[in-house]
Design a protein around this motif. Structure first.
Motif, mmCIF file in Angstrom:
data_model
loop_
_atom_site.group_PDB
_atom_site.id
_atom_site.type_symbol
_atom_site.label_atom_id
_atom_site.label_comp_id
_atom_site.label_asym_id
_atom_site.label_seq_id
_atom_site.Cartn_x
_atom_site.Cartn_y
_atom_site.Cartn_z
ATOM 1 N N LEU A 190 87.821 -21.793 -2.719
ATOM 2 C CA LEU A 190 88.800 -21.862 -3.703
ATOM 3 C C LEU A 190 90.281 -21.913 -2.964
ATOM 4 O O LEU A 190 91.011 -22.519 -3.530
ATOM 5 C CB LEU A 190 88.895 -20.512 -4.572
ATOM 6 N N LEU A 191 90.475 -21.163 -1.932
ATOM 7 C CA LEU A 191 91.718 -21.347 -1.328
ATOM 8 C C LEU A 191 92.130 -22.705 -0.862
ATOM 9 O O LEU A 191 93.193 -23.246 -0.828
ATOM 10 C CB LEU A 191 91.900 -20.339 -0.280
ATOM 11 N N ILE A 243 101.201 -22.902 3.025
ATOM 12 C CA ILE A 243 101.279 -22.189 4.256
ATOM 13 C C ILE A 243 100.422 -20.855 4.203
ATOM 14 O O ILE A 243 99.522 -20.576 4.959
ATOM 15 C CB ILE A 243 102.701 -21.785 4.661
ATOM 16 N N LEU A 244 100.702 -20.268 3.283
ATOM 17 C CA LEU A 244 100.024 -18.680 2.928
ATOM 18 C C LEU A 244 98.827 -18.854 2.645
ATOM 19 O O LEU A 244 97.851 -18.333 3.182
ATOM 20 C CB LEU A 244 100.934 -18.045 1.882
ATOM 21 N N SER A 245 98.245 -20.006 1.870
ATOM 22 C CA SER A 245 96.735 -20.122 1.412
ATOM 23 C C SER A 245 95.941 -20.712 2.463
ATOM 24 O O SER A 245 95.134 -20.351 2.596
ATOM 25 C CB SER A 245 96.804 -21.142 0.193
ATOM 26 N N LEU A 263 93.169 -19.752 -9.725
ATOM 27 C CA LEU A 263 92.251 -20.159 -8.779
ATOM 28 C C LEU A 263 92.691 -19.491 -7.544
ATOM 29 O O LEU A 263 91.807 -18.857 -6.679
ATOM 30 C CB LEU A 263 91.513 -21.609 -8.481
ATOM 31 N N GLY A 264 93.731 -19.642 -6.944
ATOM 32 C CA GLY A 264 94.460 -19.101 -5.627
ATOM 33 C C GLY A 264 94.261 -17.673 -5.801
ATOM 34 O O GLY A 264 94.092 -16.940 -4.743
ATOM 35 N N CYS A 265 94.638 -17.013 -6.993
ATOM 36 C CA CYS A 265 94.566 -15.562 -7.025
ATOM 37 C C CYS A 265 93.184 -15.156 -6.732
ATOM 38 O O CYS A 265 92.824 -13.937 -6.429
ATOM 39 C CB CYS A 265 95.303 -15.092 -8.352
#
Length: 253
Positions: free
Chosen positions: A72-73, A233-235, A60-62
């Motif tokens: 989704l993020l 953090i990145l998401s 889902l993240g991808c």
């Protein structure tokens, strides 16, 4: 970021596989625990669920990153945070309840030793698993060989037999299970002190194994936590950088 999502797919697969291994393993100390304690079976099922969820989150993240889908993020960040909090809570419970867990584990093993019967096919897998533990760790009983004197079969034979898997003689380990006959019992009776068995209890052996591998265990746990924090953090950073569509600029028909 895509590499991180791939790492989560791999991490999920590892957790899923570990949970399945706990349920399927029949020849180690894990088998003794999971066949005697329902809490470990529950933990294994939780691991399988977490592993499957982690793999799904990676996907889902991808998908959210590629298509710039903020919901989704956001879902990815939320699930990741919940899993991290659950891991911290589980670690704290284990740390503060370690003495209780130790007593529970001792009761399980002592009960297994007292009821050990090579002719009981219903408990064959469980007893074989304990024999495997004693053979591999080179130990006898949980705290020592004396606990085997409480075994009903050995008591009825005046302790002139002893567990083969405890033996420090190679010829007894060929059988690896059941009871071996003492060569020269005095007056037809004996005590655990007369048995040719290992002096170390399995509790000390398990604790020593944990101490020897503590660095690896902590390293793996820390690595997993760092990966999860980086993912969070990145998401959230990517989510903030995705701007909503400005519909005021769309030409009116």
């Amino acid at each position: 970021l895509y590499v991180l999502f791939l790492l989560f797919q791999i991490l999920g697969a590892v957790i899923l596989g570990f949970g399945i291994w706990i349920l399927a393993d029949k020849t180690s100390f894990i088998a003794v625990l999971q066949m005697s304690s329902p809490s470990l079976k529950t933990g294994a099922c939780i691991l399988i669920g977490v592993g499957a969820l982690t793999m799904l989150m990676g996907f889902l993240g991808c998908l959210g990153a590629v298509n710039e889908i903020r919901c989704l993020l956001g879902l990815y960040f939320t699930c990741l945070m919940l899993i991290l909090l659950a891991q911290i809570a589980a670690a704290l419970v284990i740390y503060f309840q370690k003495e209780t867990l130790k007593v529970e584990l001792s009761d399980i093993v002592v009960g297994l030793i007292e009821d050990y019967d090579p002719s009981n096919e219903d408990k064959r897998n469980l007893q074989d698993a304990w024999d495997y533990v004693q053979t591999q760790i080179a130990c006898c009983g949980w705290t020592g060989a004396k606990e085997w004197e409480n075994n009903e079969i050995l008591r009825n034979k005046s302790n002139t037999e002893y567990p083969c898997s405890c033996s420090n003689r190679a010829k007894d380990l060929v059988e690896g299970r059941g009871f071996c006959v003492l060569d020269d019992p005095v007056n037809g009776t004996a005590t655990y002190a007369d048995w040719p068995v290992h002096e170390q209890g399995c509790m000390d052996g398990v604790e020593q194994w944990l101490k020897d591998n503590l660095g690896i265990i902590l390293g793996v746990c820390t690595g997993v936590a760092v990966i999860e924090l980086l993912g969070m953090i990145l998401s959230i950073s990517l989510c903030k950088n995705i701007h909503s569509e400005d519909y005021t600029k769309v030409p009116k028909s």
